[in-house]
Design an enzyme around this catalytic site. Structure first.
Site, PDB file in Angstrom:
ATOM      1  N   ASP A  80     -15.344  -3.731  -1.846  1.00 21.01           N
ATOM      2  CA  ASP A  80     -15.587  -2.749  -0.371  1.00 21.01           C
ATOM      3  C   ASP A  80     -16.798  -3.050   0.240  1.00 21.01           C
ATOM      4  OD1 ASP A  80     -12.705  -3.067  -1.531  1.00 21.01           O
ATOM      5  OD2 ASP A  80     -13.048  -0.659  -1.391  1.00 21.01           O
ATOM      6  N   ASP A  93       0.716  -1.297  -0.021  1.00 21.74           N
ATOM      7  CA  ASP A  93      -0.203  -0.214  -0.248  1.00 21.74           C
ATOM      8  C   ASP A  93       0.755   1.638  -0.356  1.00 21.74           C
ATOM      9  OD1 ASP A  93      -1.848  -2.095   0.257  1.00 21.74           O
ATOM     10  OD2 ASP A  93      -2.558  -1.159   2.230  1.00 21.74           O
TER      11      ASP A  93
END
Length: 243
Positions: A130, A8
């Site tokens: 998500d 990330d």
């Protein structure tokens, strides 16, 4: 089932967020290319990159780092998510050597965009869903929609989406275990292979997912667990290969 390390990216560094909160991050490395090397050396066969700044700004911010990783490991399939909201961005990443791009927020707000991009870039489009309690969240998880994740998966079935990255955001970065049942429900909702994400903590999670992999789970993304050492990436992949 592939074990897919996550890198990330925030401000050019490799970080992990807790539940998607930008101000609750842990920096694991200021050299993401070297970080990628660590996972390649452990035998990773796919890498998951997220441009966190991009997710919040809606355009590539850490594109230079992504390109550097793709150039350093040309044979390694890389998938990138975060801020992918235009054909130009997709083209930019694919030309840089990235194999797949993950469309998240825009897939929810404008499903036709996914249809169009699957036609323009066949085989290169992943949808990132998500969800919180089954409802899809968007905009770096800042907004929870009134769209059910499983319904959206069915919508994309005919488009040629190569896989769905399914993240249970209540568990992401919290090291509380993966939500196996929610992942299985998503995998069974459509014929699109599902990559599990969020909450993977140790080998128990890998074993639990692998036991259900025949229902359509093709991979597991892991971040904090492999950085903090509660899961060994090479061991996890060896287990998946053997079972």
């Amino acid at each position: 089932m592939l074990i897919i390390p996550a890198i990330d990216l925030k401000d050019g560094q490799c970080v992990r967020l807790r539940q998607g909160l930008m101000d609750d991050s842990t920096v694991f490395s200021d050299d993401p290319v070297a970080m990628a090397r660590q996972w390649v050396d452990q035998g990773c066969r796919r890498l998951h990159l997220v441009d966190l700044n991009g997710a919040f700004e809606g355009k590539p911010v850490n594109g230079g780092v992504v390109t550097a990783i793709a150039k350093a490991y040309p044979g390694l399939p890389i998938q990138i998510g975060g801020g992918i909201r235009s054909a130009a961005t997709i083209e930019y990443y694919l030309q840089a050597g990235v194999q797949s791009v993950i469309i998240g927020t825009k897939a929810v707000k404008e499903p036709q965009f996914v249809t169009d991009m699957c036609k323009a870039f066949p085989g290169h489009i992943i949808v990132g869903l998500d969800a919180k309690d089954g409802w899809v969240a968007t905009d770096g998880w800042a907004e929870v929609s009134n769209v059910q994740a499983t319904e959206l998966a069915k919508r994309f079935e005919q488009d040629g989406v190569s896989s769905i990255v399914y993240t249970d955001i209540a568990r992401d970065g919290m090291m509380q275990g993966v939500n196996v049942q929610a992942t299985v429900t998503m995998a069974q909702a459509s014929s699109i292979p599902v990559i599990a994400s969020g909450g993977i903590t140790n080998m128990d999670d890998i074993r639990a997912l692998k036991a259900e992999a025949h229902k359509g789970i093709c991979g597991a993304i892991t971040g904090r667990a492999i950085y903090e050492g509660t899961l060994n990436m090479a061991e996890a992949q060896a287990y998946c290969d053997a079972n």
